[in-house]
Design a protein around this motif. Structure first.
Motif, PDB file in Angstrom:
ATOM      1  N   PHE A 119       0.925  -1.221  -0.111  1.00 41.44           N
ATOM      2  CA  PHE A 119       0.057   0.003  -0.043  1.00 41.44           C
ATOM      3  C   PHE A 119       0.826   1.255   0.135  1.00 41.44           C
ATOM      4  N   TYR A 120       0.674   2.159  -0.887  1.00 38.17           N
ATOM      5  CA  TYR A 120       1.696   3.377  -0.988  1.00 38.17           C
ATOM      6  C   TYR A 120       1.165   4.508  -0.362  1.00 38.17           C
ATOM      7  N   PHE A 121       0.678   4.135   0.981  1.00 40.99           N
ATOM      8  CA  PHE A 121       0.714   5.458   1.819  1.00 40.99           C
ATOM      9  C   PHE A 121       0.711   4.819   3.210  1.00 40.99           C
ATOM     10  N   GLY A 122       0.889   5.918   4.058  1.00 37.60           N
ATOM     11  CA  GLY A 122       1.228   5.455   5.565  1.00 37.60           C
ATOM     12  C   GLY A 122       2.486   5.941   6.012  1.00 37.60           C
ATOM     13  N   HIS A 123       3.353   6.380   5.089  1.00 39.89           N
ATOM     14  CA  HIS A 123       4.876   6.475   5.376  1.00 39.89           C
ATOM     15  C   HIS A 123       4.960   7.952   5.776  1.00 39.89           C
ATOM     16  N   HIS A 124       3.999   8.938   5.467  1.00 40.18           N
ATOM     17  CA  HIS A 124       3.889  10.215   6.094  1.00 40.18           C
ATOM     18  C   HIS A 124       3.360  10.092   7.678  1.00 40.18           C
ATOM     19  N   ASN A 125       2.353   9.376   7.730  1.00 43.21           N
ATOM     20  CA  ASN A 125       1.686   9.331   8.966  1.00 43.21           C
ATOM     21  C   ASN A 125       0.718   8.016   8.934  1.00 43.21           C
ATOM     22  N   LEU A 126       0.588   7.430  10.103  1.00 42.63           N
ATOM     23  CA  LEU A 126      -0.137   5.939  10.365  1.00 42.63           C
ATOM     24  C   LEU A 126      -0.916   6.298  11.582  1.00 42.63           C
ATOM     25  N   TYR A 127      -2.196   5.776  11.473  1.00 37.07           N
ATOM     26  CA  TYR A 127      -2.914   5.760  12.745  1.00 37.07           C
ATOM     27  C   TYR A 127      -3.597   4.446  12.750  1.00 37.07           C
ATOM     28  N   ILE A 128      -3.981   3.810  13.975  1.00 41.23           N
ATOM     29  CA  ILE A 128      -4.259   2.606  14.063  1.00 41.23           C
ATOM     30  C   ILE A 128      -5.705   2.644  14.984  1.00 41.23           C
ATOM     31  N   PHE A 129      -7.058   2.078  14.574  1.00 40.38           N
ATOM     32  CA  PHE A 129      -8.023   2.042  15.497  1.00 40.38           C
ATOM     33  C   PHE A 129      -8.359   0.769  15.454  1.00 40.38           C
ATOM     34  N   PRO A 130      -8.239   0.197  16.721  1.00 41.18           N
ATOM     35  CA  PRO A 130      -8.736  -1.285  16.996  1.00 41.18           C
ATOM     36  C   PRO A 130     -10.180  -1.437  17.293  1.00 41.18           C
ATOM     37  N   GLU A 131     -10.818  -2.575  16.999  1.00 36.89           N
ATOM     38  CA  GLU A 131     -12.110  -2.712  17.147  1.00 36.89           C
ATOM     39  C   GLU A 131     -12.865  -1.503  16.554  1.00 36.89           C
ATOM     40  N   PHE A 132     -13.004  -1.248  15.303  1.00 38.33           N
ATOM     41  CA  PHE A 132     -13.493  -0.094  14.863  1.00 38.33           C
ATOM     42  C   PHE A 132     -14.840  -0.236  14.160  1.00 38.33           C
ATOM     43  N   GLN A 133     -15.879   0.185  15.061  1.00 38.14           N
ATOM     44  CA  GLN A 133     -17.328   0.155  14.959  1.00 38.14           C
ATOM     45  C   GLN A 133     -17.795   0.719  13.776  1.00 38.14           C
ATOM     46  N   LEU A 134     -18.619  -0.174  12.733  1.00 35.18           N
ATOM     47  CA  LEU A 134     -19.197   0.236  11.553  1.00 35.18           C
ATOM     48  C   LEU A 134     -20.672   0.174  11.932  1.00 35.18           C
ATOM     49  N   GLY A 135     -21.144   1.296  12.277  1.00 40.04           N
ATOM     50  CA  GLY A 135     -22.571   1.410  12.889  1.00 40.04           C
ATOM     51  C   GLY A 135     -22.985   0.349  13.939  1.00 40.04           C
ATOM     52  N   SER A 136     -24.118  -0.263  14.099  1.00 36.66           N
ATOM     53  CA  SER A 136     -24.520  -1.153  14.956  1.00 36.66           C
ATOM     54  C   SER A 136     -24.264  -2.811  14.732  1.00 36.66           C
ATOM     55  N   TRP A 190     -22.061  -1.629   3.516  1.00 29.68           N
ATOM     56  CA  TRP A 190     -22.498  -0.873   4.548  1.00 29.68           C
ATOM     57  C   TRP A 190     -21.618   0.567   4.367  1.00 29.68           C
ATOM     58  N   LEU A 191     -20.382   0.440   3.720  1.00 31.02           N
ATOM     59  CA  LEU A 191     -19.798   1.673   3.739  1.00 31.02           C
ATOM     60  C   LEU A 191     -20.427   2.460   2.414  1.00 31.02           C
ATOM     61  N   ASP A 192     -20.929   1.780   1.515  1.00 28.26           N
ATOM     62  CA  ASP A 192     -21.430   2.656   0.378  1.00 28.26           C
ATOM     63  C   ASP A 192     -22.754   3.611   0.796  1.00 28.26           C
ATOM     64  N   SER A 193     -23.514   3.340   1.701  1.00 30.07           N
ATOM     65  CA  SER A 193     -24.476   4.110   2.110  1.00 30.07           C
ATOM     66  C   SER A 193     -24.401   4.809   3.378  1.00 30.07           C
ATOM     67  N   ASN A 194     -23.276   4.169   4.242  1.00 32.60           N
ATOM     68  CA  ASN A 194     -23.210   4.791   5.568  1.00 32.60           C
ATOM     69  C   ASN A 194     -21.893   5.632   6.001  1.00 32.60           C
ATOM     70  N   PHE A 195     -21.100   5.765   5.059  1.00 30.96           N
ATOM     71  CA  PHE A 195     -19.853   6.256   5.657  1.00 30.96           C
ATOM     72  C   PHE A 195     -19.895   7.681   6.199  1.00 30.96           C
ATOM     73  N   SER A 196     -20.794   8.501   5.770  1.00 33.56           N
ATOM     74  CA  SER A 196     -21.057   9.873   6.461  1.00 33.56           C
ATOM     75  C   SER A 196     -21.105   9.655   8.087  1.00 33.56           C
ATOM     76  N   SER A 197     -21.634   8.665   8.579  1.00 29.84           N
ATOM     77  CA  SER A 197     -21.883   8.407   9.867  1.00 29.84           C
ATOM     78  C   SER A 197     -20.376   8.350  10.593  1.00 29.84           C
ATOM     79  N   LEU A 198     -19.392   7.825  10.050  1.00 25.12           N
ATOM     80  CA  LEU A 198     -18.225   7.674  10.745  1.00 25.12           C
ATOM     81  C   LEU A 198     -17.562   8.998  10.876  1.00 25.12           C
ATOM     82  N   THR A 199     -18.011   9.988  10.286  1.00 22.29           N
ATOM     83  CA  THR A 199     -16.985  11.214  10.344  1.00 22.29           C
ATOM     84  C   THR A 199     -17.342  11.740  12.177  1.00 22.29           C
ATOM     85  N   ASP A 200     -18.369  11.557  12.590  1.00 25.37           N
ATOM     86  CA  ASP A 200     -18.449  11.689  14.102  1.00 25.37           C
ATOM     87  C   ASP A 200     -17.656  10.881  14.855  1.00 25.37           C
ATOM     88  N   VAL A 201     -17.450   9.339  14.515  1.00 24.60           N
ATOM     89  CA  VAL A 201     -16.396   8.783  15.322  1.00 24.60           C
ATOM     90  C   VAL A 201     -14.980   9.393  14.942  1.00 24.60           C
TER      91      VAL A 201
END
Length: 277
Positions: A119-136, A190-201
């Motif tokens: 993956f040609y990204f992550g070399h500038h900055n990388l963040y990791i989120f464990p147990e990342f919730q996608l809606g309910s 799920w992401l196709d229709s609900n990605f905007s809800s992740l912004t608040d997370v």
């Protein structure tokens, strides 16, 4: 007061001690100069800050992967061996591996997926989120958020069993891989229709303004990976399926030995950060 989500570490990097604040100002002053009305900073300044300041200044302080940790070769090598010992156990499960990662802060092992998956990204900055919730309904074992010149991109990771139901006798995928792939397909829908809800997370994990990539869904920035089994489970047929899966659906397939190999590569090629080109 804004309540930020818990992150990867035992301290809250949204707050600096008085000594850290002082050192932050000392480093900034030492590495800056005025050119007319502009203030220009030395590009290497970030590496001179204390660790806590590097976290504090990042987009997601409590989820930030500090590249300078990779320079602690002996410590990182010991951590990699802990991971190898765990996956070598006949009793190992995906849950025991995830517990080991959390308890010993082995997050670079998960971050190494970026290197191994090219993956040609992550070399500038990388963040990791464990147990990342996608809606309910859904939850990714890990979400990796990586920055490159083209902006932020995202990798959702599903971890399945290291020992059971990996492949069939003919080399075809067993239940572990099929389950992981099916799970990812559910996430994609799920992401196709609900990605905007992740912004608040994401907002709950930062005190800074989020870039556009966190507001607008762009499927080309989203990637997916399944980790299951061991190297010994992969036959010529399995590797063919892996290549075909990655070409057809974009889902990257890994076994747990891959992550050990990539993690060792990280600490021997540390001058390039989490990826080397």
């Amino acid at each position: 007061m804004v309540k930020y989500l818990a992150g990867l570490y035992n301290r809250d990097y949204f707050k600096l001690t008085k000594d850290e604040e002082v050192e932050k100002e000392v480093v900034t002053k030492r590495n800056s100069k005025k050119l007319g009305k502009l203030e220009v900073y030395n590009s290497s300044m970030n590496f001179e800050y204390p660790k806590a300041v590097r976290h504090y200044k990042s987009l997601f302080p409590n989820n930030y992967m500090d590249f300078l940790d990779l320079y602690e070769y002996e410590e990182m090598n010991t951590l990699n061996k802990l991971y190898l010992e765990e996956i070598n156990k006949n009793t190992a499960t995906e849950l025991s591996i995830k517990s080991l990662i959390v308890e010993n802060k082995l997050y670079h092992v998960i971050g190494s997926i970026l290197k191994g998956g090219q993956f040609y990204f992550g070399h500038h900055n990388l963040y990791i989120f464990p147990e990342f919730q996608l809606g309910s309904l859904y939850r990714a074992d890990y979400l990796l958020v990586g920055l490159a010149s083209g902006g932020y991109q995202f990798v959702f990771v599903e971890m399945e069993h290291p020992n059971k139901n990996i492949t069939l006798a003919d080399g075809n995928y067993g239940e572990a891989f099929r389950k992981g792939i099916n799970q990812i397909n559910d996430w994609k829908v799920w992401l196709d229709s609900n990605f905007s809800s992740l912004t608040d997370v994401f907002k709950k994990s930062t005190n800074k303004s989020l870039p556009e990539e966190f507001y607008k869904y762009d499927s080309s920035r989203f990637h997916f990976a399944v980790v299951a089994g061991r190297r010994k489970n992969f036959s010529e047929r399995t590797y063919w399926l892996k290549r075909n899966e990655e070409k057809k659906t974009g889902i990257r397939i890994f076994h747990y030995d891959n992550l050990y190999d990539y993690s060792m590569d990280l600490i021997t090629q540390k001058e390039h950060g989490y990826l080397s080109y």
